[in-house]
Design an enzyme around this catalytic site. Sequence first.
Site, PDB file in Angstrom:
ATOM      1  N   LEU A 197      10.672 -20.970  -4.345  1.00 50.35           N
ATOM      2  CA  LEU A 197       9.890 -19.864  -3.881  1.00 50.35           C
ATOM      3  C   LEU A 197       8.274 -20.051  -4.571  1.00 50.35           C
ATOM      4  O   LEU A 197       8.457 -19.654  -6.058  1.00 50.35           O
ATOM      5  CB  LEU A 197      10.631 -18.217  -4.042  1.00 50.35           C
ATOM      6  CG  LEU A 197       9.148 -17.122  -3.078  1.00 50.35           C
ATOM      7  CD1 LEU A 197       8.612 -17.789  -2.051  1.00 50.35           C
ATOM      8  CD2 LEU A 197       9.719 -15.309  -3.809  1.00 50.35           C
TER       9      LEU A 197
ATOM     10  N   HIS B   9       2.807   3.461  -8.765  1.00 50.88           N
ATOM     11  CA  HIS B   9       2.562   1.914  -9.392  1.00 50.88           C
ATOM     12  C   HIS B   9       4.371   1.539  -9.533  1.00 50.88           C
ATOM     13  O   HIS B   9       4.732  -0.023  -9.454  1.00 50.88           O
ATOM     14  CB  HIS B   9       1.611   0.964 -10.117  1.00 50.88           C
ATOM     15  CG  HIS B   9       0.113   2.162  -9.360  1.00 50.88           C
ATOM     16  ND1 HIS B   9       0.210   1.608  -7.834  1.00 50.88           N
ATOM     17  CD2 HIS B   9      -0.766   2.203  -9.676  1.00 50.88           C
ATOM     18  CE1 HIS B   9      -1.435   2.210  -7.566  1.00 50.88           C
ATOM     19  NE2 HIS B   9      -1.852   2.397  -8.537  1.00 50.88           N
TER      20      HIS B   9
ATOM     21  N   ARG C 260       0.147   9.001 -10.407  1.00 47.00           N
ATOM     22  CA  ARG C 260      -0.263   8.038  -9.735  1.00 47.00           C
ATOM     23  C   ARG C 260       0.385   6.803  -9.987  1.00 47.00           C
ATOM     24  O   ARG C 260       0.541   5.834  -9.456  1.00 47.00           O
ATOM     25  CB  ARG C 260      -1.828   7.260  -9.733  1.00 47.00           C
ATOM     26  CG  ARG C 260      -2.395   8.397  -8.049  1.00 47.00           C
ATOM     27  CD  ARG C 260      -4.410   7.630  -8.211  1.00 47.00           C
ATOM     28  NE  ARG C 260      -3.955   6.486  -7.657  1.00 47.00           N
ATOM     29  CZ  ARG C 260      -4.200   6.381  -6.341  1.00 47.00           C
ATOM     30  NH1 ARG C 260      -3.487   6.695  -5.924  1.00 47.00           N
ATOM     31  NH2 ARG C 260      -4.100   4.908  -6.108  1.00 47.00           N
TER      32      ARG C 260
ATOM     33  N   ASN D 276       1.163   3.504  -3.167  1.00 46.51           N
ATOM     34  CA  ASN D 276       1.651   3.756  -4.240  1.00 46.51           C
ATOM     35  C   ASN D 276       1.198   4.933  -4.902  1.00 46.51           C
ATOM     36  O   ASN D 276       2.177   5.979  -5.608  1.00 46.51           O
ATOM     37  CB  ASN D 276       1.868   2.927  -5.380  1.00 46.51           C
ATOM     38  CG  ASN D 276       2.775   1.437  -4.962  1.00 46.51           C
ATOM     39  OD1 ASN D 276       3.203   1.434  -4.643  1.00 46.51           O
ATOM     40  ND2 ASN D 276       1.914   0.546  -5.729  1.00 46.51           N
TER      41      ASN D 276
ATOM     42  N   ARG E 296      -5.107  -2.216   8.254  1.00 47.12           N
ATOM     43  CA  ARG E 296      -6.587  -2.730   8.308  1.00 47.12           C
ATOM     44  C   ARG E 296      -6.153  -3.822   7.125  1.00 47.12           C
ATOM     45  O   ARG E 296      -5.268  -4.420   6.673  1.00 47.12           O
ATOM     46  CB  ARG E 296      -7.067  -1.623   7.208  1.00 47.12           C
ATOM     47  CG  ARG E 296      -8.568  -0.309   6.895  1.00 47.12           C
ATOM     48  CD  ARG E 296      -8.921   0.111   6.809  1.00 47.12           C
ATOM     49  NE  ARG E 296      -8.118   0.396   5.713  1.00 47.12           N
ATOM     50  CZ  ARG E 296      -7.503   1.590   5.278  1.00 47.12           C
ATOM     51  NH1 ARG E 296      -7.999   2.788   6.594  1.00 47.12           N
ATOM     52  NH2 ARG E 296      -6.640   1.752   4.292  1.00 47.12           N
ATOM     53  N   LEU E 297      -7.258  -5.441   7.493  1.00 48.01           N
ATOM     54  CA  LEU E 297      -6.696  -6.343   6.722  1.00 48.01           C
ATOM     55  C   LEU E 297      -7.765  -5.984   4.750  1.00 48.01           C
ATOM     56  O   LEU E 297      -6.908  -7.022   4.668  1.00 48.01           O
ATOM     57  CB  LEU E 297      -7.555  -7.785   7.025  1.00 48.01           C
ATOM     58  CG  LEU E 297      -6.567  -7.637   8.497  1.00 48.01           C
ATOM     59  CD1 LEU E 297      -7.515  -9.455   8.514  1.00 48.01           C
ATOM     60  CD2 LEU E 297      -5.506  -8.837   7.658  1.00 48.01           C
TER      61      LEU E 297
ATOM     62  N   ASP F 185       0.855  -0.759  -0.586  1.00 50.00           N
ATOM     63  CA  ASP F 185      -0.039   0.051   0.370  1.00 50.00           C
ATOM     64  C   ASP F 185       1.006   1.312  -0.183  1.00 50.00           C
ATOM     65  O   ASP F 185       1.684   1.702   0.498  1.00 50.00           O
ATOM     66  CB  ASP F 185      -0.831   0.083   1.544  1.00 50.00           C
ATOM     67  CG  ASP F 185      -2.341   0.801   1.714  1.00 50.00           C
ATOM     68  OD1 ASP F 185      -2.152   1.041  -0.125  1.00 50.00           O
ATOM     69  OD2 ASP F 185      -2.661   1.009   2.333  1.00 50.00           O
TER      70      ASP F 185
ATOM     71  N   SER G 255      -7.345  -6.012  -6.217  1.00 45.62           N
ATOM     72  CA  SER G 255      -8.623  -7.195  -5.239  1.00 45.62           C
ATOM     73  C   SER G 255      -9.954  -7.239  -6.032  1.00 45.62           C
ATOM     74  O   SER G 255     -10.306  -6.158  -6.441  1.00 45.62           O
ATOM     75  CB  SER G 255      -8.428  -5.589  -4.004  1.00 45.62           C
ATOM     76  OG  SER G 255      -9.266  -4.487  -3.731  1.00 45.62           O
TER      77      SER G 255
END
Length: 228
Positions: free
Chosen positions: A135, A35, A31, A20, A181-182, A18, A63
């Site tokens: 990974l 990113h 913006r 960017n 926050r989640l 969070d 999301s």
Amino acid sequence: MSEATSRPLPRHVAVIMDGNGRWAAARGLERTAGHEAGERALMDVIEGALDIGIRYLSVYAFSTENWGRPRREVEFLLGFNRALLRARRDYLNSLGVRIRRIGRRSGPPEYAELLADVLAEFDGAFEMTRSNRRLELLVCFNYGGRAELEDAAARGPIPDNLYAPDVPDVDLLIRTSGEMRLSNFLLWQAAYAELYFTDTLWPDFDRHALAAAVADYQGRERRFGALG
Ligand code: FPP
């Protein structure tokens, strides 16, 4: 070795990347430049995770709520995910990273064509890297924790029907930029995660910041609701 650093490493680290937009605004940039700077941070964190020996790294790339951003930014973010995969998959493959997407395949009809393109890019990156074992990079794209639980419950028992049921629970969840926050991220998998919040904006986060978060995690006592 001190007692703190001898505690087990987190197997699964999840990151909410969070800040960017704020990073860019602070520099008088668009913006989208934030990113782009976030891509460099992500690559550094992946290399850091490999150095540390983390097995699973989940990142929140887009999301189910991000569809609500202005059309210009949604289109940018979809194209950005596709371009990042194209530009970085060979390198990530050479490092032994398996690139796996989790999230819904369907989205708002007005973005159907672009979304199909991005999903094809994810599918290709997964095919290329599927046998890698160092990974696992879980890219949460068109992902929402509630959507995942609804989709899972519709199919049967939730744990067996998560998008990646073989992946262990999140041990350490990191969120940058000072928000606590989640935001609908890995709700089931993060039930007992240790939470780590930092004011650092995502483009300024790097492998050293990841190592600091892991060291903090190793200093904590995890009890999972029992007495320890
Ligand atoms: C949050 O910043 C960040 C995002 C919405 C996107 C982050 C995505 C990446 C770095 C690319 C990941 C892609 C792959 C394929 C691994 P924000 O816009 O919410 O920032 P703000 O809160 O300051 O506005």
